[in-house]
Scaffold this motif. Structure first.
Motif, PDB file in Angstrom:
ATOM      1  N   ARG A 261       0.831  -1.217   0.000  1.00 53.25           N
ATOM      2  CA  ARG A 261       0.000   0.000   0.000  1.00 53.25           C
ATOM      3  C   ARG A 261       0.857   1.254   0.000  1.00 53.25           C
ATOM      4  NH1 ARG A 261      -2.865  -2.979   3.838  1.00 53.25           N
ATOM      5  NH2 ARG A 261      -2.112  -1.662   5.535  1.00 53.25           N
ATOM      6  N   ARG A 262       2.094   1.138   0.403  1.00 57.94           N
ATOM      7  CA  ARG A 262       3.011   2.281   0.450  1.00 57.94           C
ATOM      8  C   ARG A 262       4.014   2.267  -0.702  1.00 57.94           C
ATOM      9  NH1 ARG A 262       0.484   1.327   4.615  1.00 57.94           N
ATOM     10  NH2 ARG A 262       0.107   2.824   6.295  1.00 57.94           N
ATOM     11  N   GLY A 263       3.678   1.505  -1.739  1.00 56.49           N
ATOM     12  CA  GLY A 263       4.460   1.542  -2.962  1.00 56.49           C
ATOM     13  C   GLY A 263       5.637   0.598  -3.021  1.00 56.49           C
ATOM     14  N   LYS A 264       5.773  -0.298  -2.034  1.00 59.87           N
ATOM     15  CA  LYS A 264       6.886  -1.247  -2.025  1.00 59.87           C
ATOM     16  C   LYS A 264       6.357  -2.624  -2.404  1.00 59.87           C
ATOM     17  CE  LYS A 264      10.910  -2.557   0.749  1.00 59.87           C
ATOM     18  NZ  LYS A 264      11.603  -2.409   2.041  1.00 59.87           N
ATOM     19  N   THR A 265       6.671  -3.044  -3.629  1.00 58.24           N
ATOM     20  CA  THR A 265       6.123  -4.282  -4.155  1.00 58.24           C
ATOM     21  C   THR A 265       6.848  -5.495  -3.582  1.00 58.24           C
ATOM     22  OG1 THR A 265       5.695  -3.123  -6.227  1.00 58.24           O
ATOM     23  CG2 THR A 265       5.558  -5.519  -6.281  1.00 58.24           C
ATOM     24  N   PRO A 266       6.122  -6.485  -3.080  1.00 57.15           N
ATOM     25  CA  PRO A 266       6.783  -7.692  -2.589  1.00 57.15           C
ATOM     26  C   PRO A 266       7.325  -8.529  -3.748  1.00 57.15           C
ATOM     27  CG  PRO A 266       4.406  -7.949  -2.493  1.00 57.15           C
ATOM     28  CD  PRO A 266       4.665  -6.520  -2.880  1.00 57.15           C
ATOM     29  N   VAL A 267       8.297  -9.362  -3.453  1.00 58.35           N
ATOM     30  CA  VAL A 267       8.834 -10.286  -4.451  1.00 58.35           C
ATOM     31  C   VAL A 267       7.907 -11.491  -4.556  1.00 58.35           C
ATOM     32  CG1 VAL A 267      10.735 -11.854  -4.990  1.00 58.35           C
ATOM     33  CG2 VAL A 267      11.213  -9.569  -4.109  1.00 58.35           C
ATOM     34  N   ILE A 268       7.482 -11.799  -5.785  1.00 56.35           N
ATOM     35  CA  ILE A 268       6.695 -12.999  -6.033  1.00 56.35           C
ATOM     36  C   ILE A 268       7.687 -14.104  -6.388  1.00 56.35           C
ATOM     37  CG2 ILE A 268       4.765 -13.994  -7.302  1.00 56.35           C
ATOM     38  CD1 ILE A 268       4.052 -11.469  -5.722  1.00 56.35           C
ATOM     39  N   ASP A 269       7.934 -14.994  -5.461  1.00 57.19           N
ATOM     40  CA  ASP A 269       9.019 -15.967  -5.626  1.00 57.19           C
ATOM     41  C   ASP A 269       8.591 -17.150  -6.485  1.00 57.19           C
ATOM     42  OD1 ASP A 269      11.632 -17.200  -4.912  1.00 57.19           O
ATOM     43  OD2 ASP A 269      10.297 -18.686  -3.990  1.00 57.19           O
ATOM     44  N   ILE A 270       9.456 -17.512  -7.454  1.00 57.15           N
ATOM     45  CA  ILE A 270       9.198 -18.674  -8.307  1.00 57.15           C
ATOM     46  C   ILE A 270      10.309 -19.718  -8.178  1.00 57.15           C
ATOM     47  CG2 ILE A 270       7.804 -17.361  -9.945  1.00 57.15           C
ATOM     48  CD1 ILE A 270      10.288 -17.342 -11.787  1.00 57.15           C
ATOM     49  N   GLY A 271      11.084 -19.633  -7.127  1.00 63.13           N
ATOM     50  CA  GLY A 271      12.126 -20.625  -6.899  1.00 63.13           C
ATOM     51  C   GLY A 271      13.441 -20.066  -6.411  1.00 63.13           C
ATOM     52  N   THR A 272      13.607 -18.762  -6.434  1.00 63.83           N
ATOM     53  CA  THR A 272      14.869 -18.146  -6.012  1.00 63.83           C
ATOM     54  C   THR A 272      15.167 -18.420  -4.539  1.00 63.83           C
ATOM     55  OG1 THR A 272      14.523 -16.395  -7.643  1.00 63.83           O
ATOM     56  CG2 THR A 272      16.160 -15.984  -5.938  1.00 63.83           C
ATOM     57  N   ILE A 273      14.156 -18.341  -3.690  1.00 65.86           N
ATOM     58  CA  ILE A 273      14.372 -18.522  -2.251  1.00 65.86           C
ATOM     59  C   ILE A 273      14.919 -19.910  -1.953  1.00 65.86           C
ATOM     60  CG2 ILE A 273      13.217 -18.668  -0.007  1.00 65.86           C
ATOM     61  CD1 ILE A 273      13.747 -15.838  -1.069  1.00 65.86           C
ATOM     62  N   ASP A 274      14.378 -20.919  -2.588  1.00 68.43           N
ATOM     63  CA  ASP A 274      14.875 -22.275  -2.349  1.00 68.43           C
ATOM     64  C   ASP A 274      16.335 -22.408  -2.770  1.00 68.43           C
ATOM     65  OD1 ASP A 274      12.449 -23.057  -1.305  1.00 68.43           O
ATOM     66  OD2 ASP A 274      11.706 -23.881  -3.197  1.00 68.43           O
ATOM     67  N   GLN A 275      16.718 -21.735  -3.843  1.00 69.76           N
ATOM     68  CA  GLN A 275      18.105 -21.794  -4.307  1.00 69.76           C
ATOM     69  C   GLN A 275      19.038 -21.008  -3.379  1.00 69.76           C
ATOM     70  OE1 GLN A 275      19.163 -23.819  -6.460  1.00 69.76           O
ATOM     71  NE2 GLN A 275      17.199 -24.472  -7.319  1.00 69.76           N
ATOM     72  N   ILE A 276      18.517 -19.938  -2.785  1.00 68.06           N
ATOM     73  CA  ILE A 276      19.299 -19.198  -1.784  1.00 68.06           C
ATOM     74  C   ILE A 276      19.505 -20.085  -0.553  1.00 68.06           C
ATOM     75  CG2 ILE A 276      19.223 -17.273  -0.150  1.00 68.06           C
ATOM     76  CD1 ILE A 276      17.879 -15.618  -2.371  1.00 68.06           C
ATOM     77  N   LYS A 277      18.441 -20.734  -0.115  1.00 69.58           N
ATOM     78  CA  LYS A 277      18.538 -21.609   1.054  1.00 69.58           C
ATOM     79  C   LYS A 277      19.497 -22.771   0.799  1.00 69.58           C
ATOM     80  CE  LYS A 277      13.949 -20.611   2.971  1.00 69.58           C
ATOM     81  NZ  LYS A 277      12.618 -21.169   3.314  1.00 69.58           N
ATOM     82  N   ALA A 278      19.556 -23.221  -0.459  1.00 72.71           N
ATOM     83  CA  ALA A 278      20.437 -24.337  -0.816  1.00 72.71           C
ATOM     84  C   ALA A 278      21.887 -23.903  -1.015  1.00 72.71           C
ATOM     85  CB  ALA A 278      19.920 -25.007  -2.091  1.00 72.71           C
ATOM     86  N   GLY A 279      22.126 -22.583  -0.989  1.00 72.09           N
ATOM     87  CA  GLY A 279      23.484 -22.074  -1.151  1.00 72.09           C
ATOM     88  C   GLY A 279      23.912 -21.902  -2.592  1.00 72.09           C
ATOM     89  N   ASN A 280      22.982 -22.038  -3.537  1.00 74.17           N
ATOM     90  CA  ASN A 280      23.324 -21.914  -4.958  1.00 74.17           C
ATOM     91  C   ASN A 280      23.284 -20.479  -5.454  1.00 74.17           C
ATOM     92  OD1 ASN A 280      23.609 -24.735  -5.217  1.00 74.17           O
ATOM     93  ND2 ASN A 280      21.381 -24.948  -5.413  1.00 74.17           N
ATOM     94  N   ILE A 281      22.547 -19.631  -4.755  1.00 69.65           N
ATOM     95  CA  ILE A 281      22.531 -18.194  -5.021  1.00 69.65           C
ATOM     96  C   ILE A 281      22.956 -17.497  -3.736  1.00 69.65           C
ATOM     97  CG2 ILE A 281      21.124 -16.177  -5.614  1.00 69.65           C
ATOM     98  CD1 ILE A 281      19.313 -18.021  -7.236  1.00 69.65           C
ATOM     99  N   SER A 282      23.974 -16.653  -3.818  1.00 72.98           N
ATOM    100  CA  SER A 282      24.502 -15.986  -2.624  1.00 72.98           C
ATOM    101  C   SER A 282      23.903 -14.594  -2.481  1.00 72.98           C
ATOM    102  CB  SER A 282      26.027 -15.876  -2.721  1.00 72.98           C
ATOM    103  OG  SER A 282      26.626 -17.146  -2.867  1.00 72.98           O
TER     104      SER A 282
END
Length: 385
Positions: A261-282
């Motif tokens: 509502r204050r103009g900050k768009t959330p990230v719609i995740d399609i798999g990036t978070i899982d790859q961050i958790k797996a250590g493949n994206i730093s």
């Protein structure tokens, strides 16, 4: 130099992307005359030039333009080129024929009360003007400290098509909005080693929650009282995404709907978070300085990179043709229109469509807002004195 042509129309629509076509389709459905101006030489120009893997993040049932559903054989999340094809078919269905290569350079109110729209070649006069040029028209290109010293590739995301050129390279993506998150995933899938520079905590929501698309859930939540909507969106986020602060993504103070509502768009995740958790994206913090072959971060780390992708977003660029006086009246501090239309008599007949990014979906809102604008036009069909 050729003398500018003068043309008149009751309603002038600026932009032949989804927003411009949506309002044109509604006007055509009612048999109301209009004219569409497009700065480029194609319908849906920006969609033709986005990165290859882009799909709509919203489901097709809630993403079609007015009066014309997506074809039944289209997938749930429509890919970029199929969406372009749909836009072309939509224009054909309503016989929408934009005037191409008409870049608007100025809008002003004439003494006769009509709006005058100046392009690089012609002048158009209209009772009403609907600005539908999009919220991501002009790339935001920051000058990072030491950027000109870098010996590798520096692109803005608008130049990125796919990760194939970066195979086996360290690539820094600056910014983790929807584009930055998806480009990091694309780079990984193309054999690169992606890093994302994140400046502040990010609200993240899954595109699908517990096996179901998130958009219909967001639409239901949006109808609840604000406090309840915020509470449930935060709860859903905690259950589906979890605490990602340990991965360098911070912990947002507010819910996704509150920030939106204050103009900050959330990230719609399609798999990036899982790859961050797996250590493949730093994930790395803000940039302190860019060096010849490395980047120094605010936590003191210095890492080598072959390329930098600036996923730093876009601006509307409205002030470039509205001018200082109109911009001061119409735009907020971020350069977006404050509302769809303005009741001030001096601004009567000027409309803005497609400049909001709600969690319920941009295209879903286009459908509703275009209807509101056409109803307002029908009820206020003024003719200047």
């Amino acid at each position: 130099m050729n003398e500018a042509k003068q043309m008149t129309t009751p309603t002038l629509i600026i932009g032949a992307g989804p927003a411009g076509l949506a309002i044109a389709g509604r006007l055509a459905q009612r048999g109301l005359p209009f004219m569409v101006l497009e700065a480029s030489d194609h319908i849906g120009f920006s969609w033709r030039n986005h990165y290859d893997r882009l799909h709509l993040h919203t489901v097709k049932e809630y993403s079609a333009l007015p009066h014309v559903p997506f074809p039944a054989d289209y997938p749930t999340y429509v890919p970029r080129l199929m969406f372009v094809e749909y836009l072309e078919q939509y224009a054909g269905h309503f016989n929408i024929k934009p005037k191409f290569n008409q870049k608007v350079i100025g809008i002003l109110r004439g003494q006769d009360g009509l709006w005058q729209v100046q392009t690089e070649t012609d002048v158009f006069t209209a009772q009403r003007v609907i600005v539908a040029t999009g919220y991501n028209r002009v790339p935001n290109l920051p000058e990072l400290p030491g950027q000109r010293m870098f010996r590798g590739v520096i692109w803005h995301s608008y130049e990125y098509r796919n990760g194939a050129p970066f195979r086996n390279e360290n690539v820094l993506v600056v910014g983790m909005g929807n584009t930055g998150a998806e480009l990091a995933l694309d780079l990984l899938e193309n054999g690169a080693k992606p890093f994302i520079s994140v400046r502040s905590p990010i609200n993240i929501i899954r595109r699908e929650v517990f096996g179901r698309p998130a958009q219909p859930i967001a639409i239901v939540l949006s109808k609840l009282p604000t406090w309840l909507c915020d509470y449930l969106s935060k709860l859903t986020q905690q259950l589906s995404v979890g605490d990602v602060s340990v991965y360098g993504l911070g912990k947002p103070k507010h819910s996704p709907t509150f920030d939106n509502r204050r103009g900050k768009t959330p990230v719609i995740d399609i798999g990036t978070i899982d790859q961050i958790k797996a250590g493949n994206i730093s994930v790395v913090p803000s940039i302190e300085r860019i060096n010849a072959k490395t980047v120094t971060f605010t936590d003191g780390r210095e890492l080598p990179f072959d390329a930098i992708i600036l996923a730093t977003g876009y601006r509307t660029g409205l002030a470039s043709f509205l001018g200082d006086a109109l911009s001061a009246q119409l735009l907020n501090e971020r350069g977006y229109p404050k509302q769809l239309w303005f009741d001030d008599s001096a601004l009567q007949g000027l409309y803005f469509l497609g400049f909001s990014v709600p969690v319920t979906g941009v295209l879903n809102l286009l459908n509703r807002d275009s209807e509101r604008i056409v109803e307002h036009i029908s009820q206020n069909n003024f003719i200047p004195a």
